[in-house]
Design a protein around this motif. Structure first.
Motif, PDB file in Angstrom:
ATOM      1  N   ASN A 138     -19.764 -29.744  14.997  1.00  0.00           N
ATOM      2  CA  ASN A 138     -19.166 -28.710  14.153  1.00  0.00           C
ATOM      3  C   ASN A 138     -19.990 -27.435  14.179  1.00  0.00           C
ATOM      4  O   ASN A 138     -20.012 -26.680  13.196  1.00  0.00           O
ATOM      5  CB  ASN A 138     -18.974 -29.223  12.723  1.00  0.00           C
ATOM      6  CG  ASN A 138     -20.279 -29.614  12.054  1.00  0.00           C
ATOM      7  OD1 ASN A 138     -21.354 -29.415  12.617  1.00  0.00           O
ATOM      8  ND2 ASN A 138     -20.191 -30.164  10.863  1.00  0.00           N
ATOM      9  N   ASN A 178     -19.438 -25.133  16.460  1.00  0.00           N
ATOM     10  CA  ASN A 178     -18.573 -24.155  17.124  1.00  0.00           C
ATOM     11  C   ASN A 178     -19.108 -23.770  18.512  1.00  0.00           C
ATOM     12  O   ASN A 178     -18.894 -22.646  18.987  1.00  0.00           O
ATOM     13  CB  ASN A 178     -18.398 -22.893  16.265  1.00  0.00           C
ATOM     14  CG  ASN A 178     -17.150 -22.098  16.660  1.00  0.00           C
ATOM     15  OD1 ASN A 178     -16.139 -22.685  17.053  1.00  0.00           O
ATOM     16  ND2 ASN A 178     -17.219 -20.797  16.572  1.00  0.00           N
ATOM     17  N   GLU A 225     -14.362 -29.386  19.487  1.00  0.00           N
ATOM     18  CA  GLU A 225     -15.407 -30.109  18.775  1.00  0.00           C
ATOM     19  C   GLU A 225     -15.636 -31.521  19.281  1.00  0.00           C
ATOM     20  O   GLU A 225     -16.541 -32.193  18.804  1.00  0.00           O
ATOM     21  CB  GLU A 225     -15.072 -30.145  17.282  1.00  0.00           C
ATOM     22  CG  GLU A 225     -13.754 -30.808  16.948  1.00  0.00           C
ATOM     23  CD  GLU A 225     -12.584 -29.840  16.910  1.00  0.00           C
ATOM     24  OE1 GLU A 225     -12.669 -28.774  17.549  1.00  0.00           O
ATOM     25  OE2 GLU A 225     -11.587 -30.156  16.232  1.00  0.00           O
TER      26      GLU A 225
END
Lengths: 111, 111
Positions: B26, B28, B72
């Protein structure tokens, strides 16, 4: 191919002493270098990095030195503590953006 | 919490079975990687992906497959064609050409 190696596979130091871990690399075109710490059974943890336009970089208790002339990288740990006991890897990144990792040096801190 | 997760932590495979290792991030990050770690050896690159729906073979891709349907997620399947799959598998992510951050690893054992 790439070659990243370490001069010593194991290192033992007394608690409170300074530790120096060395790494040789073979590709003079490599421009980014990272030191990782890996504890047993865990993933590598980023410690410090340096780019080829620098020859020294300092963090908290750690210093990385880069000697591009002899293609040598070192990690210095000041006032080594028992929690520093781990395997330390160097990694180099070439212009193709791939990383190549050394086999690691096992650091043991003696209380 | 931001970071990289891998599951399961331990995985056992019978001969002839395919197994899938999960990696989620997470952070990005655009790029994700799978490495294999064997005792006394540096990390070896299996597959990497620099963007969704695209991935490239690393140095030891034979017997492995990956997908990158979501930014992700980057699951790794160890197929029955991989003759010596017992190892510690590490997933990493990064911005392209930047520092790689690792997950906690999955230890795969063939029964």
């Amino acid at each position: 191919g790439e070659s990243v190696g370490l001069h010593l596979p194991t290192l033992s130091v007394q608690e409170g002493d300074n530790s120096i871990i060395n790494c040789a690399y073979s590709n003079s075109a490599s421009d980014y270098f990272i030191w990782y710490k890996q504890e047993s059974g865990k993933g590598p943890q980023f410690i410090i990095d340096i780019r080829s336009n620098m020859d020294k970089r300092q963090g908290q208790r750690v210093t990385v030195l880069l000697n591009k002339t002899v293609k040598h990288l070192s990690l210095q740990i000041a006032a080594t503590q028992p929690g520093d006991s781990a395997v330390y890897f160097c990694a180099e990144q070439n212009t193709g953006n791939q990383f190549y990792f050394g086999t690691g040096t096992s650091l043991t801190v003696i209380p | 919490d931001g970071g990289i997760t891998q599951s399961p932590k331990y995985l056992f495979r019978k001969e002839g079975q395919n197994v899938t290792l999960s990696c989620e991030q997470n952070l990005n990050h655009d790029a994700m990687y799978w490495y294999r770690q064997d005792p006394g050896q540096g990390l070896r690159l299996i597959y990497y992906s620099q963007i969704v729906n695209d991935f490239q073979k690393g140095d030891i891709a034979e017997g492995y497959s990956v997908s990158r349907e979501k930014k992700e997620s980057f699951p790794l399947t160890v197929t029955s064609a991989q003759k010596n799959p017992t190892a510690f598998y590490l997933c990493a992510s990064s911005e392209v050409a930047d520092t790689q951050y690792f997950g906690p690893g999955t230890r795969l054992t063939v029964l």
